[in-house]
Design a protein around this motif. Structure first.
Motif, PDB file in Angstrom:
ATOM      1  N   TRP A 150     -25.894 -84.306  -8.347  1.00  3.46           N
ATOM      2  CA  TRP A 150     -25.997 -83.865  -9.861  1.00  3.46           C
ATOM      3  C   TRP A 150     -27.382 -83.606 -10.474  1.00  3.46           C
ATOM      4  O   TRP A 150     -27.672 -82.446 -11.055  1.00  3.46           O
ATOM      5  N   ARG A 151     -28.254 -84.529  -9.917  1.00  2.00           N
ATOM      6  CA  ARG A 151     -29.717 -84.202 -10.547  1.00  2.00           C
ATOM      7  C   ARG A 151     -30.370 -83.052 -10.179  1.00  2.00           C
ATOM      8  O   ARG A 151     -31.121 -82.294 -10.978  1.00  2.00           O
ATOM      9  N   GLN A 187     -15.362 -88.047   5.360  1.00  2.00           N
ATOM     10  CA  GLN A 187     -15.029 -87.314   3.712  1.00  2.00           C
ATOM     11  C   GLN A 187     -16.378 -87.010   3.178  1.00  2.00           C
ATOM     12  O   GLN A 187     -17.308 -87.664   3.440  1.00  2.00           O
ATOM     13  N   TRP A 188     -16.532 -85.937   2.535  1.00  2.00           N
ATOM     14  CA  TRP A 188     -17.664 -85.557   1.674  1.00  2.00           C
ATOM     15  C   TRP A 188     -17.919 -86.425   0.334  1.00  2.00           C
ATOM     16  O   TRP A 188     -18.836 -86.719  -0.111  1.00  2.00           O
ATOM     17  N   ASN A 189     -16.827 -87.163   0.210  1.00  2.00           N
ATOM     18  CA  ASN A 189     -16.687 -87.572  -1.513  1.00  2.00           C
ATOM     19  C   ASN A 189     -15.946 -88.644  -1.456  1.00  2.00           C
ATOM     20  O   ASN A 189     -14.603 -88.292  -0.932  1.00  2.00           O
ATOM     21  N   MET A 204     -20.811 -77.883  -8.258  1.00  2.00           N
ATOM     22  CA  MET A 204     -21.871 -78.994  -7.798  1.00  2.00           C
ATOM     23  C   MET A 204     -21.443 -79.329  -6.305  1.00  2.00           C
ATOM     24  O   MET A 204     -22.343 -79.299  -5.343  1.00  2.00           O
ATOM     25  N   GLU A 205     -20.215 -79.594  -6.113  1.00  2.00           N
ATOM     26  CA  GLU A 205     -19.676 -80.120  -4.681  1.00  2.00           C
ATOM     27  C   GLU A 205     -20.537 -79.221  -3.464  1.00  2.00           C
ATOM     28  O   GLU A 205     -20.933 -79.573  -2.548  1.00  2.00           O
ATOM     29  N   PHE A 206     -20.417 -77.939  -3.666  1.00  2.00           N
ATOM     30  CA  PHE A 206     -20.828 -76.988  -2.660  1.00  2.00           C
ATOM     31  C   PHE A 206     -22.274 -76.807  -2.338  1.00  2.00           C
ATOM     32  O   PHE A 206     -22.686 -77.199  -1.579  1.00  2.00           O
ATOM     33  N   PHE A 207     -22.973 -77.049  -3.603  1.00  2.00           N
ATOM     34  CA  PHE A 207     -24.464 -77.363  -3.806  1.00  2.00           C
ATOM     35  C   PHE A 207     -24.887 -78.645  -2.774  1.00  2.00           C
ATOM     36  O   PHE A 207     -25.774 -78.555  -1.958  1.00  2.00           O
ATOM     37  N   TYR A 208     -24.179 -79.809  -3.397  1.00  2.51           N
ATOM     38  CA  TYR A 208     -24.494 -81.220  -2.768  1.00  2.51           C
ATOM     39  C   TYR A 208     -23.829 -80.929  -1.248  1.00  2.51           C
ATOM     40  O   TYR A 208     -24.791 -81.646  -0.416  1.00  2.51           O
ATOM     41  N   ARG A 209     -22.995 -80.506  -0.569  1.00  6.87           N
ATOM     42  CA  ARG A 209     -22.767 -80.434   0.705  1.00  6.87           C
ATOM     43  C   ARG A 209     -23.832 -79.729   1.368  1.00  6.87           C
ATOM     44  O   ARG A 209     -24.368 -80.164   2.690  1.00  6.87           O
ATOM     45  N   ASN A 210     -24.343 -78.737   0.922  1.00 10.17           N
ATOM     46  CA  ASN A 210     -25.443 -77.904   1.452  1.00 10.17           C
ATOM     47  C   ASN A 210     -26.537 -78.826   1.708  1.00 10.17           C
ATOM     48  O   ASN A 210     -27.245 -78.964   2.701  1.00 10.17           O
TER      49      ASN A 210
END
Ligand code: FAD
Ligand code: DLZ
Ligand code: SF4
Length: 511
Positions: A310-311, A175-177, A151-157
């Protein structure tokens, strides 16, 4: 051209694609209350009341705009009880030139929709469901050919694409997170504001009576119903969250407490999933709170990650991998669901609390779902389909597109790691660290074996032993298997024996 616009019970937004080019002079909006949608699983009574009341309020709002709404009530004469049956009747009433509908949230309904054009002899246009920030195809393109779907890579995109919390091409704050700052247990004495509740109006009271009459034997209490049932109430609930709970959301996101059913969570998921709120406006409200200094970066980023990350991600997983996704069963789990999931009658205080809250509110927060009821079902080897049915029944926000990946992939690891890099497993120590449940429990969280030992402890080690072959090469499980390797053989045998005895006793009690 006369268009019949079919609006499903989780598509209650005036901006939805299926209503966009509506011509009030010629078009009819169809909404139907049908037994099949209310009983394909035996939904929590509050979930049914919420959906039907929100549908009725939405129909009123459309009528106030002079839109012709054909609304079929559950008790309407001749109601055929299913989407297809009611659409057939509506076609015979209105003789439309075409039917327009937005994509549904469930594979089950999607399959039926594919038949409608040939079944009714009318062109059916299925439009993208734009209640999301990305479309199904965009996720499939992102996933295509990737070894790793984290998910983290999708979210950063998506952060880069939206520019939300971005400083050029870098994340704001560097920071991304901020996950590591978001793992605090609840300190004693912290005051927790109650979420806003809404007294049922006459429409909701009528629906509550209807639910009592037709679905009175379904799971859950109806008496405490306080959900928002229209857009203006949902907007108030959003404002209430942003002002009163978002500032502490990040810090206590993973905490659990018997002092509060909601803690600092938003409780906005039912409104997002029904269309009363859009993810865009919810994220923008949180971003405004950051910009005005009302909420810190760690809270706003943590919240944004849930919705933008996430959603959107779980919806992408669902539509890219269904229907095969639901069939995997990585751990070959086959046990039935323990009866206490329906009654709350168990001596395990943490589970009793999570299930009672669920009965009362049709809601439990994420960590209760993942680390209590989900974790226990995983450790006990309950068959994924039974656990998934339970989650689809008991929560007001439960729709297959979001419930299934969360349960199948995140909680049960039944997809073998498509979503998660390791199973979300925990012994009693984690639950004790993050909650206040253990000090009033009949079991002792410090004991690993024996009559008073916390069942999560021996079930945890038993699970690692049973699935050693499948898990020991997972780099994120290395520490756990190192501990296991050093454990004396006799202790391992005792663990397996006690776990087996406990699970057998649960079966004997009638699962
Ligand atoms: P908050 O903690 O305030 O989070 C904000 C929003 O982020 C939520 O409203 C929701 O829209 C979104 N969100 C957060 N986590 C997730 C996630 N993992 N997946 C998708 N969206 C997320 N969520 C549902 O909406 N419907 C379900 O049927 C559902 N079933 C779940 C089953 C299991 C086993 C697990 C572990 C999680 C499930 N979730 C589900 C995800 C999550 O637990 C709920 O979205 C959240 O608890 C809803 O409460 P909230 O609105 O207070 O969320
Ligand atoms: C969840 C639900 C319920 C309980 N009842 C209805 C209903 O009577 N009519 C309706 O249009 N929708 C209902 N829904 C929501 C649907 O189940 C949902 O639209 C489908 O699962 C597709 O996502
Ligand atoms: Fe749950 Fe074990 Fe703590 Fe009891 S002791 S509340 S069963 S974690």
């Amino acid at each position: 051209m006369k268009t019949l616009r079919f609006v499903l019970g989780d598509q209650l937004n005036r901006q939805i694609s299926s209503l966009r080019d509506l011509d009030p002079a010629t078009d009819v909006v169809l909404m139907v209350e049908v037994v099949e949608e209310n009983t394909y699983v035996r939904h929590h009574k509050q979930k049914i009341a919420l959906v039907l009341s929100a549908m009725r309020h939405f129909a009123e709002e459309l009528r106030a705009e002079q839109i012709n709404v054909d609304y079929v009530y559950l008790d309407s004469e001749g109601n055929r009880g299913s989407f297809s049956g009611e659409l057939q009747r509506a076609v015979e009433r209105h003789w439309p030139d075409r039917i327009v509908v937005a994509e549904p949230g469930e594979w089950r309904v999607w399959q039926k929709m594919q038949q409608w054009s040939s079944q009714f002899g009318v062109p059916v246009e299925i439009r993208a469901n734009d209640h999301f920030l990305t479309d199904r195809e965009a996720f499939a393109r992102w996933a295509n050919g990737r070894k790793n779907l984290r998910m983290e890579f999708f979210y950063r995109n998506l952060r880069r694409k939206t520019g939300w919390l971005m400083d050029g091409d870098q994340p704001v704050g560097g920071q991304w997170n901020y996950d590591l700052q978001n793992r605090k247990p609840l300190p004693k004495g912290l005051s927790i504001p109650q979420p806003m509740r809404f007294a049922p109006d006459s429409i909701t009271r009528e629906v509550i009576r209807l639910v009592g009459r037709h679905f009175g034997d379904h799971f859950g209490d109806l008496s405490g119903f306080g959900w928002a049932v229209n857009r203006s109430q949902a907007l108030l609930a959003l404002q209430d969250f942003i002002q009163n709970r978002l500032p502490n959301f990040g810090k206590y996101q993973d905490a659990m407490s018997s002092a509060s059913d909601v803690l600092f969570h938003s409780t906005l998921s039912p409104y997002l999933n029904l269309g009363l709120l859009t993810p865009n406006e919810v994220c923008r409200a949180a971003l405004r709170a950051y910009e005005s200094g009302e909420a810190a970066l760690a809270s706003v980023e943590g919240f944004l990650r849930q919705i933008l990350g996430w959603r959107e991600y779980v919806r992408g997983v669902y539509w890219t991998f269904m229907p095969d996704y639901a069939r995997s069963n990585f751990f070959a789990a086959q046990r039935p669901l323990p009866a206490f999931y329906w009654t709350g009658e168990t001596e395990m205080n943490c589970l009793r609390h999570a299930i009672r809250v669920t009965q009362r509110n049709a809601y439990a927060h994420h960590i209760q779902r993942l680390m209590l009821t989900g974790n226990f079902a995983l450790l006990a080897g309950v068959a994924p389909a039974l656990v998934e049915e339970w989650y689809l029944v008991v929560y007001a926000d439960a729709f297959d597109w979001v419930e299934l990946p969360n349960t199948h992939g995140m909680a049960l690891f039944a997809d073998g790691g498509l979503m998660a890099s390791k199973p979300y497993l925990a012994s009693g120590a984690y639950i004790n660290r993050m909650s206040d449940y253990c000090h009033t429990c009949a079991f002792d969280v410090k004991q690993k074996l024996g009559e008073k030992a916390c069942p999560f402890n021996y079930l945890y080690w038993n699970f690692l032993l049973q699935h050693q072959r499948r898990l020991c090469n997972n780099p994120r499980m290395t520490t756990a298997y190192q501990v296991l390797r050093k454990m004396p053989e006799e202790q391992k045998q005792q663990i397996c024996h006690q776990a087996q005895h406990f699970l057998d006793a649960l079966i004997a009690e009638g699962w």
